[in-house]
Design a protein around this motif. Structure first.
Motif, PDB file in Angstrom:
ATOM      1  N   ASP A   6     -54.950  64.886 109.433  1.00  0.00           N
ATOM      2  CA  ASP A   6     -54.216  63.750 109.992  1.00  0.00           C
ATOM      3  C   ASP A   6     -54.031  63.843 111.498  1.00  0.00           C
ATOM      4  N   THR A   7     -53.964  65.071 112.021  1.00  0.00           N
ATOM      5  CA  THR A   7     -53.729  65.258 113.449  1.00  0.00           C
ATOM      6  C   THR A   7     -54.553  66.440 113.954  1.00  0.00           C
ATOM      7  N   ASP A   9     -53.229  68.886 115.565  1.00  0.00           N
ATOM      8  CA  ASP A   9     -52.423  70.066 115.227  1.00  0.00           C
ATOM      9  C   ASP A   9     -52.728  70.555 113.812  1.00  0.00           C
ATOM     10  N   ASP A  10     -52.890  69.615 112.872  1.00  0.00           N
ATOM     11  CA  ASP A  10     -53.246  70.001 111.504  1.00  0.00           C
ATOM     12  C   ASP A  10     -54.588  70.736 111.491  1.00  0.00           C
ATOM     13  N   GLY A  83     -56.552  60.562 114.614  1.00  0.00           N
ATOM     14  CA  GLY A  83     -55.606  60.560 115.717  1.00  0.00           C
ATOM     15  C   GLY A  83     -56.137  61.172 117.001  1.00  0.00           C
ATOM     16  N   ALA A 151     -55.702  64.748 121.396  1.00  0.00           N
ATOM     17  CA  ALA A 151     -54.936  63.848 120.533  1.00  0.00           C
ATOM     18  C   ALA A 151     -54.653  62.547 121.269  1.00  0.00           C
ATOM     19  N   SER A 154     -48.935  59.635 121.752  1.00  0.00           N
ATOM     20  CA  SER A 154     -48.009  59.099 120.710  1.00  0.00           C
ATOM     21  C   SER A 154     -47.221  57.944 121.216  1.00  0.00           C
TER      22      SER A 154
END
Length: 154
Positions: A6-7, A9-10, A83, A151, A154
């Motif tokens: 999903d991101t 970071d994931d 993302g 990314a 946000s």
């Protein structure tokens, strides 16, 4: 089945993990011929089936860089990072063409996320691809692919 993150970071949280293995892809003479035309590498070992039949491999073989270019096909099937504002090639390290790829070979790739490094523009990731030939004794290609990912804000 594509592993979806999903991101960023994931994705970076799974350093050291195998991301998955692609399905088999057959290397055709048409692909080899088109690659030869695009790159100007028309060596007989790649594009002359009659002459290659009497050569060291008994048939034409794929260019090493054609095999390397298939990593994009394998990556798309193995993993997806959502993302992202940017996901670009940065280079490759330790590329090894370990065995020839005769025309008609079925190949598949396995990817492992081996490293991530924060940089000014985002995150530099290293993904090790191991490409095997169906029925082969050892991989035909091993390469560490470097990508820069960033990314989306946000």
């Amino acid at each position: 089945m594509t592993r979806v993150f999903d991101t960023l970071d994931d994705f970076t949280s799974v350093v050291g993990e195998e991301l998955g293995t692609s399905s088999w892809v057959t290397v055709t003479q048409e692909q080899i011929d088109r690659f030869a035309e695009a790159t100007g590498d028309r060596h007989w070992i790649h594009v002359d089936p009659c002459r290659a039949a009497h050569g060291p491999f008994g048939t034409t073989i794929a260019h090493g860089y054609l095999t390397l270019s298939l990593l994009a096909v394998f990556a798309k099937e193995i993993y997806q990072v959502d993302g992202l504002a940017m996901n670009i090639n940065y280079g490759a390290d330790n590329i090894r063409f370990r065995a020839p790829v005769p025309v008609g070979s079925r190949l598949r790739g396995t990817a492992t996320l081996t490293d991530t490094t924060a940089i000014r523009k985002g995150t530099r990731t290293t993904i090790r691809f191991v490409v095997e030939r169906e029925g082969g004794d050892h991989p035909v290609l091993v390469a560490d692919v470097l990508l820069i990912m960033a990314a989306s804000p946000s």
